[in-house]
Design a protein around this motif. Structure first.
Motif, PDB file in Angstrom:
ATOM      1  N   PRO A   1      24.178 -41.353  42.169  1.00  0.00           N
ATOM      2  CA  PRO A   1      23.077 -40.970  43.060  1.00  0.00           C
ATOM      3  C   PRO A   1      23.089 -41.736  44.380  1.00  0.00           C
ATOM      4  CG  PRO A   1      22.275 -42.323  41.245  1.00  0.00           C
ATOM      5  CD  PRO A   1      23.696 -42.004  40.942  1.00  0.00           C
ATOM      6  N   ASN A   2      23.726 -42.907  44.401  1.00  0.00           N
ATOM      7  CA  ASN A   2      23.819 -43.710  45.626  1.00  0.00           C
ATOM      8  C   ASN A   2      25.293 -43.881  45.992  1.00  0.00           C
ATOM      9  OD1 ASN A   2      20.952 -44.250  45.460  1.00  0.00           O
ATOM     10  ND2 ASN A   2      21.447 -45.708  43.849  1.00  0.00           N
ATOM     11  N   VAL A   3      25.685 -43.352  47.129  1.00  0.00           N
ATOM     12  CA  VAL A   3      27.083 -43.444  47.560  1.00  0.00           C
ATOM     13  C   VAL A   3      27.358 -44.851  48.079  1.00  0.00           C
ATOM     14  CG1 VAL A   3      28.851 -42.532  49.104  1.00  0.00           C
ATOM     15  CG2 VAL A   3      27.136 -41.000  48.120  1.00  0.00           C
ATOM     16  N   LEU A   4      28.310 -45.529  47.476  1.00  0.00           N
ATOM     17  CA  LEU A   4      28.655 -46.905  47.844  1.00  0.00           C
ATOM     18  C   LEU A   4      29.666 -46.870  48.996  1.00  0.00           C
ATOM     19  CD1 LEU A   4      27.752 -49.666  46.690  1.00  0.00           C
ATOM     20  CD2 LEU A   4      29.886 -49.723  45.415  1.00  0.00           C
ATOM     21  N   THR A   5      29.196 -46.437  50.149  1.00  0.00           N
ATOM     22  CA  THR A   5      30.069 -46.192  51.297  1.00  0.00           C
ATOM     23  C   THR A   5      30.855 -47.440  51.693  1.00  0.00           C
ATOM     24  OG1 THR A   5      28.502 -44.541  52.118  1.00  0.00           O
ATOM     25  CG2 THR A   5      30.137 -45.372  53.674  1.00  0.00           C
TER      26      THR A   5
ATOM     27  N   HIS B   1      32.226 -47.447  39.188  1.00  0.00           N
ATOM     28  CA  HIS B   1      31.782 -48.376  38.143  1.00  0.00           C
ATOM     29  C   HIS B   1      30.966 -49.493  38.808  1.00  0.00           C
ATOM     30  CE1 HIS B   1      32.250 -50.309  34.148  1.00  0.00           C
ATOM     31  NE2 HIS B   1      32.175 -51.433  34.850  1.00  0.00           N
ATOM     32  N   HIS B   2      29.716 -49.168  39.152  1.00  0.00           N
ATOM     33  CA  HIS B   2      28.866 -50.099  39.895  1.00  0.00           C
ATOM     34  C   HIS B   2      27.410 -49.775  39.565  1.00  0.00           C
ATOM     35  CE1 HIS B   2      26.725 -51.754  43.418  1.00  0.00           C
ATOM     36  NE2 HIS B   2      27.738 -52.614  43.498  1.00  0.00           N
ATOM     37  N   ARG B   3      26.671 -50.760  39.059  1.00  0.00           N
ATOM     38  CA  ARG B   3      25.311 -50.510  38.581  1.00  0.00           C
ATOM     39  C   ARG B   3      24.393 -49.991  39.689  1.00  0.00           C
ATOM     40  NH1 ARG B   3      22.180 -51.988  34.168  1.00  0.00           N
ATOM     41  NH2 ARG B   3      19.959 -52.231  34.590  1.00  0.00           N
ATOM     42  N   GLY B   4      24.418 -50.627  40.849  1.00  0.00           N
ATOM     43  CA  GLY B   4      23.540 -50.210  41.930  1.00  0.00           C
ATOM     44  C   GLY B   4      23.838 -48.813  42.434  1.00  0.00           C
ATOM     45  N   SER B   5      25.100 -48.415  42.347  1.00  0.00           N
ATOM     46  CA  SER B   5      25.486 -47.090  42.823  1.00  0.00           C
ATOM     47  C   SER B   5      25.188 -46.008  41.797  1.00  0.00           C
ATOM     48  CB  SER B   5      26.977 -47.081  43.170  1.00  0.00           C
ATOM     49  OG  SER B   5      27.387 -45.811  43.609  1.00  0.00           O
ATOM     50  N   SER B   6      25.298 -46.345  40.510  1.00  0.00           N
ATOM     51  CA  SER B   6      25.190 -45.332  39.464  1.00  0.00           C
ATOM     52  C   SER B   6      23.764 -45.100  38.977  1.00  0.00           C
ATOM     53  CB  SER B   6      26.076 -45.721  38.271  1.00  0.00           C
ATOM     54  OG  SER B   6      25.686 -46.978  37.746  1.00  0.00           O
ATOM     55  N   ILE B   7      22.806 -45.972  39.341  1.00  0.00           N
ATOM     56  CA  ILE B   7      21.412 -45.809  38.925  1.00  0.00           C
ATOM     57  C   ILE B   7      20.586 -45.320  40.111  1.00  0.00           C
ATOM     58  CG2 ILE B   7      19.368 -46.998  38.048  1.00  0.00           C
ATOM     59  CD1 ILE B   7      21.148 -48.867  36.536  1.00  0.00           C
ATOM     60  N   VAL B   8      19.687 -44.398  39.851  1.00  0.00           N
ATOM     61  CA  VAL B   8      18.892 -43.789  40.915  1.00  0.00           C
ATOM     62  C   VAL B   8      18.081 -44.850  41.664  1.00  0.00           C
ATOM     63  CG1 VAL B   8      16.894 -43.330  39.439  1.00  0.00           C
ATOM     64  CG2 VAL B   8      17.333 -41.872  41.421  1.00  0.00           C
TER      65      VAL B   8
ATOM     66  N   PHE C   1      15.121 -46.870  43.598  1.00  0.00           N
ATOM     67  CA  PHE C   1      13.698 -47.102  43.325  1.00  0.00           C
ATOM     68  C   PHE C   1      12.820 -46.237  44.229  1.00  0.00           C
ATOM     69  CE2 PHE C   1       9.729 -49.481  44.062  1.00  0.00           C
ATOM     70  CZ  PHE C   1       9.281 -49.599  42.752  1.00  0.00           C
ATOM     71  N   LYS C   2      13.341 -45.878  45.400  1.00  0.00           N
ATOM     72  CA  LYS C   2      12.584 -45.036  46.321  1.00  0.00           C
ATOM     73  C   LYS C   2      12.452 -43.610  45.796  1.00  0.00           C
ATOM     74  CE  LYS C   2      13.967 -47.638  50.440  1.00  0.00           C
ATOM     75  NZ  LYS C   2      14.646 -47.570  51.753  1.00  0.00           N
ATOM     76  N   VAL C   3      13.374 -43.218  44.928  1.00  0.00           N
ATOM     77  CA  VAL C   3      13.340 -41.869  44.358  1.00  0.00           C
ATOM     78  C   VAL C   3      12.570 -41.850  43.048  1.00  0.00           C
ATOM     79  CG1 VAL C   3      14.761 -39.972  43.482  1.00  0.00           C
ATOM     80  CG2 VAL C   3      15.524 -41.296  45.468  1.00  0.00           C
ATOM     81  N   ASP C   4      12.843 -42.830  42.194  1.00  0.00           N
ATOM     82  CA  ASP C   4      12.183 -42.908  40.888  1.00  0.00           C
ATOM     83  C   ASP C   4      11.761 -44.354  40.667  1.00  0.00           C
ATOM     84  OD1 ASP C   4      11.314 -42.818  38.287  1.00  0.00           O
ATOM     85  OD2 ASP C   4      13.060 -41.765  37.506  1.00  0.00           O
TER      86      ASP C   4
END
Length: 226
Positions: free
Chosen positions: A46-50, A13-20, A22-25
């Motif tokens: 799409p972004n793993v919040l390691t 539940h994290h906006r930066g992690s759940s949205i693709v 900018f480098k991809v789209d």
């Protein structure tokens, strides 16, 4: 913890992690667009919040890896801050500073007695609403003042006291004047959240709400057993 092991949370539940990225789209993602397109998406982030520490399983070791299950999948500050503090202290090693050295006691300042303020009356917790099979208890877990108005956070626990699985739960809540989390609204009543379909024997579910009044009236309208 996200990104470690083979079975880590993948719908954080994290906006930066759940949205693709900018480098991809490189298309612009508005606030509403992010909610409508990405928040309700069932796939992995799409972004793993390691390294992020999410809420984790409940008291019965159940974990629903769903983005809208914020209580278990959100990497909140109160989850991560204590862990980071401990790790930072461990990695700092020996600094040569002895925390047990006695310090110089400052000269005590004269004590000026002030009249004790009249305590504000807090809303009382209502008695538990119960039946022979299902019990409900409420308690106030936090309170704060904002712009001269008091707000209260209430935690409500519903427990299945029977020996069977509870299903088709309907809860009636009146005198509620604020947001509520942990239950799903259907018509004029509330029921299990999207990540729950039933409540096993002896187990409990919890939901919370915030408003600036005494506790809401919470009653079980109907249910069935399996």
């Amino acid at each position: 913890m996200v990104g470690y092991g083979q079975n880590y949370p993948r719908q954080v539940h994290h906006r930066g992690s759940s949205i693709v990225s900018f480098k991809v789209d490189q298309k612009s993602v508005t606030c509403r667009g992010g909610y409508a397109t990405w928040y309700s998406r069932k796939g992995s982030d799409p972004n793993v919040l390691t390294g992020a520490l999410v809420g984790g399983p409940d008291a019965y070791d159940n974990f629903a890896d769903q983005r809208d299950n914020y209580e278990q999948t959100e990497p909140a500050t109160y989850n991560n801050a204590p862990l980071l503090g401990v790790l930072a202290r461990l990695i700092s090693g020996s600094t040569g500073f002895d925390q047990l050295l006695p310090g110089v006691s400052p000269t005590p300042s004269p004590v000026i007695k002030k009249p004790a303020p009249v305590p504000k009356r807090k809303p009382t917790t209502p008695p538990a609403s119960s039946s022979s099979f299902v019990t409900i208890s409420q308690k106030m877990t936090a309170s704060w003042s904002r712009e001269g108005k008091m707000y209260y956070r209430y935690s409500t626990r519903l427990t299945n006291r029977s020996s069977k699985t509870l299903k088709n739960l309907k809860i009636s809540i009146t005198k509620l004047y604020g947001p509520i989390w942990g239950v799903a609204k259907t018509g004029n009543s509330f029921g299990f959240p999207s990540w729950m379909q039933s409540l096993s024997a002896g187990q409990s579910m919890e939901f919370v709400y915030i408003h600036s009044a005494s506790p809401a009236n919470v009653l079980v309208s109907s249910y069935s057993f399996e």
